[in-house]
Design a protein around this motif. Structure first.
Motif, mmCIF file in Angstrom:
data_model
loop_
_atom_site.group_PDB
_atom_site.id
_atom_site.type_symbol
_atom_site.label_atom_id
_atom_site.label_comp_id
_atom_site.label_asym_id
_atom_site.label_seq_id
_atom_site.Cartn_x
_atom_site.Cartn_y
_atom_site.Cartn_z
ATOM 1 N N VAL A 65 1.346 -1.020 0.677
ATOM 2 C CA VAL A 65 -0.113 0.611 0.282
ATOM 3 C C VAL A 65 0.936 1.383 0.034
ATOM 4 C CG1 VAL A 65 -0.490 0.549 2.462
ATOM 5 C CG2 VAL A 65 -2.253 0.812 1.040
ATOM 6 N N GLY B 203 4.150 11.036 15.376
ATOM 7 C CA GLY B 203 2.509 11.677 15.638
ATOM 8 C C GLY B 203 1.575 11.393 16.600
ATOM 9 N N LEU C 111 -0.116 13.988 19.424
ATOM 10 C CA LEU C 111 -1.448 13.265 20.051
ATOM 11 C C LEU C 111 -1.549 13.923 21.312
ATOM 12 C CD1 LEU C 111 -3.306 11.560 17.567
ATOM 13 C CD2 LEU C 111 -3.480 14.590 18.212
ATOM 14 N N PHE D 115 -7.100 6.540 12.328
ATOM 15 C CA PHE D 115 -6.077 4.813 13.420
ATOM 16 C C PHE D 115 -6.450 4.554 14.664
ATOM 17 C CE2 PHE D 115 -1.420 3.699 13.778
ATOM 18 C CZ PHE D 115 -2.120 2.492 12.996
ATOM 19 N N LYS E 198 4.406 7.533 5.506
ATOM 20 C CA LYS E 198 3.410 9.130 5.246
ATOM 21 C C LYS E 198 3.844 9.335 4.749
ATOM 22 C CE LYS E 198 1.117 8.875 8.468
ATOM 23 N NZ LYS E 198 0.914 7.400 9.617
ATOM 24 N N TYR F 72 -7.505 0.797 5.238
ATOM 25 C CA TYR F 72 -8.069 1.626 6.394
ATOM 26 C C TYR F 72 -9.211 2.820 5.767
ATOM 27 C CZ TYR F 72 -2.446 1.643 6.401
ATOM 28 O OH TYR F 72 -1.630 0.781 6.684
HETATM 29 N N1 T4K Z 1 -3.524 9.685 13.750
HETATM 30 C C1 T4K Z 1 -3.527 9.501 12.361
HETATM 31 C C2 T4K Z 1 -4.560 9.571 11.734
HETATM 32 C C3 T4K Z 1 -2.325 8.370 11.464
HETATM 33 O O1 T4K Z 1 -3.096 8.012 10.845
HETATM 34 C C4 T4K Z 1 -1.619 7.891 12.508
HETATM 35 C C5 T4K Z 1 -0.504 6.795 11.949
HETATM 36 C C6 T4K Z 1 -1.315 9.050 13.886
HETATM 37 C C7 T4K Z 1 -1.927 10.055 13.955
HETATM 38 C C8 T4K Z 1 -0.182 8.416 14.451
HETATM 39 O O2 T4K Z 1 1.166 9.048 14.141
HETATM 40 P P1 T4K Z 1 2.359 7.655 13.812
HETATM 41 O O3 T4K Z 1 2.543 8.207 15.813
HETATM 42 O O4 T4K Z 1 2.547 6.513 13.464
HETATM 43 O O5 T4K Z 1 3.646 8.270 13.691
HETATM 44 C C9 T4K Z 1 0.726 2.917 9.192
HETATM 45 C C10 T4K Z 1 1.425 3.453 10.638
HETATM 46 O O6 T4K Z 1 2.306 3.007 11.172
HETATM 47 C C11 T4K Z 1 1.213 4.572 11.074
HETATM 48 O O7 T4K Z 1 2.067 5.789 11.087
HETATM 49 C C12 T4K Z 1 -0.520 5.376 10.211
HETATM 50 N N2 T4K Z 1 -0.971 5.894 11.423
HETATM 51 C C13 T4K Z 1 -1.442 4.233 9.580
HETATM 52 C C14 T4K Z 1 -1.844 4.898 8.682
HETATM 53 O O8 T4K Z 1 -0.342 3.336 9.161
HETATM 54 P P2 T4K Z 1 0.323 0.529 9.840
HETATM 55 O O9 T4K Z 1 -0.211 -1.026 11.151
HETATM 56 O O10 T4K Z 1 -1.066 -0.036 8.905
HETATM 57 O O11 T4K Z 1 1.682 -0.340 9.600
HETATM 58 P P3 T4K Z 1 2.070 -1.451 8.622
HETATM 59 O O12 T4K Z 1 3.241 -1.839 9.274
HETATM 60 O O13 T4K Z 1 1.156 -2.511 8.313
HETATM 61 O O14 T4K Z 1 2.854 -0.780 7.039
HETATM 62 C C15 T4K Z 1 1.732 -0.233 6.202
HETATM 63 C C16 T4K Z 1 2.965 -0.449 4.922
HETATM 64 O O15 T4K Z 1 3.851 0.058 4.532
HETATM 65 C C17 T4K Z 1 2.717 -1.996 4.863
HETATM 66 O O16 T4K Z 1 2.368 -2.415 3.247
HETATM 67 C C18 T4K Z 1 4.411 -2.477 4.646
HETATM 68 C C19 T4K Z 1 4.850 -0.556 4.592
HETATM 69 N N3 T4K Z 1 6.628 -0.882 4.890
HETATM 70 C C20 T4K Z 1 5.916 0.096 6.600
HETATM 71 C C21 T4K Z 1 7.580 0.160 6.911
HETATM 72 C C22 T4K Z 1 6.986 0.769 8.612
HETATM 73 C C23 T4K Z 1 6.739 -0.259 4.609
HETATM 74 O O17 T4K Z 1 7.177 -0.413 3.062
HETATM 75 N N4 T4K Z 1 8.194 0.605 5.055
HETATM 76 C C24 T4K Z 1 8.566 0.396 6.423
HETATM 77 O O18 T4K Z 1 9.041 0.709 7.107
HETATM 78 O O19 T4K Z 1 0.542 1.790 10.489
#
Ligand code: T4K
Length: 370
Positions: free
Chosen positions: A6, A59, A63, A83, A183, A312
């Motif tokens: 994604v 992030g 908050l 999220f 992001k 999402y």
């Molecule tokens: N508020 C909102 C509305 C948010 O959407 C978020 C975070 C926050 C607050 C909090 O911000 P932070 O504390 O995270 O800065 C991911 C992100 O980890 C998260 O930051 C984000 N929102 C959320 C919408 O998406 P997951 O659980 O979907 O992550 P994950 O590990 O499944 O990764 C998503 C995709 O990205 C996968 O296909 C793999 C790819 N990926 C991931 C990482 C970490 C990569 O290609 N490389 C990487 O290094 O949450």
């Protein structure tokens, strides 16, 4: 067949990063608001078009610390279509989330429903610019002013966006940004609060560093939410490429719209002429009655073809397992429906347009009837 995820982080040329971090070996100053931290903070204030930001570790802590700095107590009106972080931040701050349904057009908090949810305990409104879709900021501020409420924007998805040419971090009392790897703009992990009052800035600076106010003085219970120098260096490098990265994202967004806009049973959030978009996500709502296939069937078909789209934001946060028996009985029909029908398609700067064509072809082949 290569997997298409994604998202995929934007990264600078490795030599550039190495040269940016080289001086850390000489200075041996790795964290606690060093030179990279200070440099990035200034650069981001100017890029985001805001008076001040405080750089943080992520992030989510933006908050939590933002709410603590505003001394909130009581109920916070918020969206369930986000999220988990947004809702968790409220609950972990000892506040009570009061869920408000969302608009059908752009999936942000429905400002027309806020007033009915206000009680004598309400202290704030916490909307989310979800997917980078900008909230109805004028209406929300009007309600907040009428009832003396604080407004905290979760701007995790809205990096660099502008509304009527104004940097998005200028709306409300504070806005909370995320610079997570996934992001539009990343510092590996990272985040920031944008704010206007200098008193709030002083408070945030203390809160992110254990509440320390002097070498022998700790004036309140803070935490450790400082961005380290390696993360800040990544942020400095990535900022050099941000406009080009957003430009590539725009082309991908346009290609998706070319294939999917106007298809019976598919809903795309409309472009908002008043917004300078960052093209953070590409959400698509599927209506089974009209398209012939539901969201989960399309998700599975894409997966069979090596495309890992994401649901999402499903489930709506008020129905998360950790809130069962607490918030899951609240009636939020639009959020519930959208969360069950939405799929977020792959979108990152280096996604080839030929992959977008392939993804759309898989989706369009799922279509039945008409
Ligand atoms: N508020 C909102 C509305 C948010 O959407 C978020 C975070 C926050 C607050 C909090 O911000 P932070 O504390 O995270 O800065 C991911 C992100 O980890 C998260 O930051 C984000 N929102 C959320 C919408 O998406 P997951 O659980 O979907 O992550 P994950 O590990 O499944 O990764 C998503 C995709 O990205 C996968 O296909 C793999 C790819 N990926 C991931 C990482 C970490 C990569 O290609 N490389 C990487 O290094 O949450």
């Amino acid at each position: 067949m290569d997997k298409i995820l994604v998202t995929r982080p934007s990264m600078p040329p490795i030599d550039e990063y190495i040269s940016e971090i080289q001086e850390l070996w000489e200075s041996r100053w790795l964290t606690n608001m060093g030179s990279k931290h200070r440099k990035l903070q200034g650069k981001l204030e100017s890029y985001l078009g805001v008076d001040h930001i405080e750089l943080l570790v992520n992030g989510h802590m933006a908050l939590e610390l933002g709410m603590q700095a505003l001394n909130l107590q009581g109920e916070v009106i918020t969206t369930p279509f986000t999220f988990a972080s947004t809702t968790h931040a409220i609950v972990r701050s000892g506040l009570e989330p009061v869920f408000c349904d969302i608009c059908r057009d752009n999936f942000t908090l429905d400002a027309d429903l806020i007033e009915d949810l206000i009680t004598e305990k309400t202290c704030a409104i916490l909307p989310v610019h979800v997917y980078g879709n900008i909230c109805k900021v004028d209406k929300i501020q009007k309600v907040a002013d009428k009832y003396g409420l604080k407004v905290i924007y979760d701007a995790a998805h809205a990096f660099g966006e502008r509304y009527d040419e104004i940097g998005i971090g200028n709306f409300g009392d504070i806005s909370c940004f995320s610079f997570h790897a996934t992001k539009v703009y990343n510092s590996i992990e990272g985040g920031a609060v944008s704010y206007k009052s200098s008193a709030l800035g002083a408070r945030l600076r203390k809160l992110k560093d254990f509440g320390i106010s002097g070498p022998e003085e700790v004036c309140e219970v803070g935490t450790n939410a400082k961005m380290n120098e390696f993360a800040a260096a990544m942020g400095i490098c990535n900022l050099r490429y941000i406009d080009a990265e957003v430009g590539k994202r725009r082309e991908i967004d346009e290609r998706y719209r070319y294939w999917l806009d106007g298809i019976h049973g598919i809903y795309l959030s409309p472009k908002n002429e008043r917004v300078k978009s960052n093209y953070a996500y590409f959400p698509v709502v599927f209506d089974k009655e009209k398209f012939g296939c539901n969201r989960d069937e399309i998700y599975n078909e894409l997966k069979k073809n090596g495309v890992f789209a994401r649901k999402y934001f499903y489930p709506a946060t008020n129905t998360l397992e950790c809130f069962h028996g607490k918030y899951d009985k609240v009636k939020l029909p639009v959020a519930l429906e959208i969360s069950q029908k939405v799929l977020t398609l792959p979108l990152y700067a280096d996604l080839p347009l030929t992959d977008v064509d392939r993804i759309c072809s898989v989706i369009l082949q799922c279509r039945k009837g008409e």
